[in-house]
Design a protein around this motif. Structure first.
Motif, PDB file in Angstrom:
ATOM      1  N   ALA A   6     -11.491   9.128 -10.188  1.00 43.03           N
ATOM      2  CA  ALA A   6     -10.507   8.951 -11.258  1.00 43.03           C
ATOM      3  C   ALA A   6     -10.486  10.174 -12.171  1.00 43.03           C
ATOM      4  O   ALA A   6      -9.417  10.680 -12.551  1.00 43.03           O
ATOM      5  CB  ALA A   6     -10.824   7.688 -12.064  1.00 43.03           C
ATOM      6  N   HIS A   7     -11.681  10.680 -12.513  1.00 43.57           N
ATOM      7  CA  HIS A   7     -11.768  11.889 -13.343  1.00 43.57           C
ATOM      8  C   HIS A   7     -11.228  13.099 -12.585  1.00 43.57           C
ATOM      9  O   HIS A   7     -10.526  13.941 -13.164  1.00 43.57           O
ATOM     10  CB  HIS A   7     -13.220  12.118 -13.746  1.00 43.57           C
ATOM     11  N   GLU A   8     -11.543  13.174 -11.316  1.00 48.61           N
ATOM     12  CA  GLU A   8     -11.088  14.286 -10.483  1.00 48.61           C
ATOM     13  C   GLU A   8      -9.559  14.356 -10.440  1.00 48.61           C
ATOM     14  O   GLU A   8      -8.969  15.441 -10.518  1.00 48.61           O
ATOM     15  CB  GLU A   8     -11.652  14.089  -9.071  1.00 48.61           C
ATOM     16  N   ARG A  41      -7.149   9.638  -0.742  1.00 50.99           N
ATOM     17  CA  ARG A  41      -5.934   9.327   0.017  1.00 50.99           C
ATOM     18  C   ARG A  41      -5.104   8.260  -0.686  1.00 50.99           C
ATOM     19  O   ARG A  41      -3.875   8.254  -0.592  1.00 50.99           O
ATOM     20  CB  ARG A  41      -6.289   8.847   1.433  1.00 50.99           C
ATOM     21  N   HIS A  42      -5.793   7.347  -1.336  1.00 52.85           N
ATOM     22  CA  HIS A  42      -5.126   6.240  -2.033  1.00 52.85           C
ATOM     23  C   HIS A  42      -5.570   6.302  -3.500  1.00 52.85           C
ATOM     24  O   HIS A  42      -6.523   5.618  -3.890  1.00 52.85           O
ATOM     25  CB  HIS A  42      -5.501   4.905  -1.401  1.00 52.85           C
ATOM     26  N   THR A  43      -4.885   7.109  -4.288  1.00 52.99           N
ATOM     27  CA  THR A  43      -5.368   7.422  -5.631  1.00 52.99           C
ATOM     28  C   THR A  43      -5.308   6.237  -6.592  1.00 52.99           C
ATOM     29  O   THR A  43      -5.856   6.304  -7.697  1.00 52.99           O
ATOM     30  CB  THR A  43      -4.579   8.606  -6.226  1.00 52.99           C
ATOM     31  N   TRP A  44      -4.660   5.157  -6.190  1.00 51.69           N
ATOM     32  CA  TRP A  44      -4.627   3.935  -6.998  1.00 51.69           C
ATOM     33  C   TRP A  44      -5.895   3.102  -6.811  1.00 51.69           C
ATOM     34  O   TRP A  44      -6.155   2.166  -7.588  1.00 51.69           O
ATOM     35  CB  TRP A  44      -3.418   3.080  -6.606  1.00 51.69           C
ATOM     36  N   LEU A  45      -6.698   3.436  -5.807  1.00 47.11           N
ATOM     37  CA  LEU A  45      -7.829   2.585  -5.433  1.00 47.11           C
ATOM     38  C   LEU A  45      -8.909   2.505  -6.508  1.00 47.11           C
ATOM     39  O   LEU A  45      -9.442   1.406  -6.744  1.00 47.11           O
ATOM     40  CB  LEU A  45      -8.398   3.058  -4.100  1.00 47.11           C
ATOM     41  N   PRO A  46      -9.302   3.604  -7.167  1.00 48.82           N
ATOM     42  CA  PRO A  46     -10.321   3.453  -8.217  1.00 48.82           C
ATOM     43  C   PRO A  46      -9.950   2.422  -9.272  1.00 48.82           C
ATOM     44  O   PRO A  46     -10.787   1.607  -9.678  1.00 48.82           O
ATOM     45  CB  PRO A  46     -10.422   4.868  -8.804  1.00 48.82           C
ATOM     46  N   ALA A  47      -8.700   2.434  -9.710  1.00 47.96           N
ATOM     47  CA  ALA A  47      -8.279   1.444 -10.714  1.00 47.96           C
ATOM     48  C   ALA A  47      -8.286   0.040 -10.132  1.00 47.96           C
ATOM     49  O   ALA A  47      -8.684  -0.927 -10.797  1.00 47.96           O
ATOM     50  CB  ALA A  47      -6.884   1.795 -11.237  1.00 47.96           C
ATOM     51  N   ALA A  48      -7.868  -0.101  -8.880  1.00 44.46           N
ATOM     52  CA  ALA A  48      -7.840  -1.419  -8.248  1.00 44.46           C
ATOM     53  C   ALA A  48      -9.243  -1.991  -8.103  1.00 44.46           C
ATOM     54  O   ALA A  48      -9.465  -3.194  -8.269  1.00 44.46           O
ATOM     55  CB  ALA A  48      -7.153  -1.328  -6.892  1.00 44.46           C
ATOM     56  N   LEU A  49     -10.214  -1.144  -7.801  1.00 42.68           N
ATOM     57  CA  LEU A  49     -11.586  -1.618  -7.605  1.00 42.68           C
ATOM     58  C   LEU A  49     -12.189  -2.152  -8.899  1.00 42.68           C
ATOM     59  O   LEU A  49     -13.108  -2.973  -8.856  1.00 42.68           O
ATOM     60  CB  LEU A  49     -12.462  -0.480  -7.061  1.00 42.68           C
ATOM     61  N   VAL A  73       0.835  -1.202   0.000  1.00 46.37           N
ATOM     62  CA  VAL A  73       0.000   0.000   0.000  1.00 46.37           C
ATOM     63  C   VAL A  73       0.870   1.252   0.000  1.00 46.37           C
ATOM     64  O   VAL A  73       0.617   2.205  -0.760  1.00 46.37           O
ATOM     65  CB  VAL A  73      -0.951   0.000   1.215  1.00 46.37           C
ATOM     66  N   ALA A  74       1.895   1.276   0.827  1.00 48.32           N
ATOM     67  CA  ALA A  74       2.790   2.436   0.886  1.00 48.32           C
ATOM     68  C   ALA A  74       3.469   2.664  -0.463  1.00 48.32           C
ATOM     69  O   ALA A  74       3.630   3.811  -0.906  1.00 48.32           O
ATOM     70  CB  ALA A  74       3.826   2.244   1.986  1.00 48.32           C
ATOM     71  N   LEU A  75       3.837   1.591  -1.116  1.00 47.78           N
ATOM     72  CA  LEU A  75       4.482   1.701  -2.421  1.00 47.78           C
ATOM     73  C   LEU A  75       3.507   2.256  -3.459  1.00 47.78           C
ATOM     74  O   LEU A  75       3.856   3.135  -4.263  1.00 47.78           O
ATOM     75  CB  LEU A  75       4.997   0.325  -2.846  1.00 47.78           C
ATOM     76  N   ALA A  76       2.273   1.759  -3.453  1.00 52.39           N
ATOM     77  CA  ALA A  76       1.264   2.255  -4.390  1.00 52.39           C
ATOM     78  C   ALA A  76       0.934   3.713  -4.119  1.00 52.39           C
ATOM     79  O   ALA A  76       0.756   4.507  -5.049  1.00 52.39           O
ATOM     80  CB  ALA A  76       0.006   1.400  -4.306  1.00 52.39           C
TER      81      ALA A  76
END
Length: 238
Positions: free
Chosen positions: A173-175, A118-126, A42-45
């Motif tokens: 993601a758009h934001e 806070r975790h901007t990679w999360l939308p893609a992961a979901l 998570v820290a790396l992402a």
């Protein structure tokens, strides 16, 4: 997904992943916990983006040999499932109902948005995850309870929650992309000039009318709230 690459045919086994946690699949007992490995990923992402997360990079982060990680996460797909559920533990799962179910459902969406920012990679992961871990299930319980006063049955409430989550993920993601674009003021100015020219050519009357409508607040918070209101306020009862 292969260990560091593409999707595998079988996918993640949710029973093995969530009902038998911490059981190494093979070899000697690992020196690192699944929690520590997941937190490192998570820290790396968070720092470098989802594409930076590989089993080798995570092993380096925790000071382990890459093979030892496979005792806890057999491939990157499994690691991604662990990461999503790990950060989902930041979501509040309790709170008294306000008596206004629309306000309660909107609060669920606002909490999701804050997590994804806070975790901007999360939308893609979901968009690729397939299972629901314990933290995700705890938040789902809160969301379904918030939706109960709508009168929708359980299956419909699940659908609404999925729709709400997809909306939040897509909007965030758009934001994020918009925020990056605004860091190039020349590009923003060029886009405005282009739209003004197109709107004045007489062939796009609907666009011309839209561009001359009264301005609305364009801050990220205001825009999200406006879109969310349209989505949730349109839910009927019964």
């Amino acid at each position: 997904m292969t260990r560091d690459g593409g999707a595998g045919a079988a996918g993640v086994d949710p029973e093995q992943l969530w009902l038998n946690p911490g059981q190494p699949r093979r070899g000697r007992k690992p020196a690192f916990s699944r929690e520590a490995i997941t937190a490192a990923a998570v820290a790396l992402a968070d720092a470098e983006g989802l594409e930076a997360v590989t089993m080798r990079r995570v092993a380096t982060q925790v000071g382990a040999g890459v093979m030892s990680l496979y005792s806890y996460a057999s491939d990157k797909e499994t690691l991604l499932e662990l990461m999503v559920d790990h950060v989902s533990g930041e979501l509040p799962t309790s709170g008294a109902a306000t008596g206004d179910w629309r306000a309660d459902v909107k609060a669920v969406a606002h909490d999701q948005r804050e997590l994804m920012l806070r975790h901007t990679w999360l939308p893609a992961a979901l968009s690729t995850r397939r299972s629901l871990g314990p933290n995700t299930l705890a938040f789902l319980e809160r969301a379904l309870a918030a939706l109960r006063p709508t009168g929708l049955d359980g299956a419909a409430r699940l659908e609404v929650f999925a729709q709400l989550t997809a909306f939040v993920a897509g909007h965030v993601a758009h934001e994020i992309l918009q925020a990056a674009a605004t860091r190039s003021p020349d590009r923003v100015a060029a886009e405005a000039r282009y739209l003004a020219t197109v709107a004045a050519d007489g062939r796009h009357p609907e666009l011309a009318e839209a561009l001359t409508a009264p301005a609305r607040p364009l801050t990220p918070d205001a825009t999200f709230t406006r879109f969310l209101n349209r989505l949730v306020d349109g839910l009927g009862t019964g």
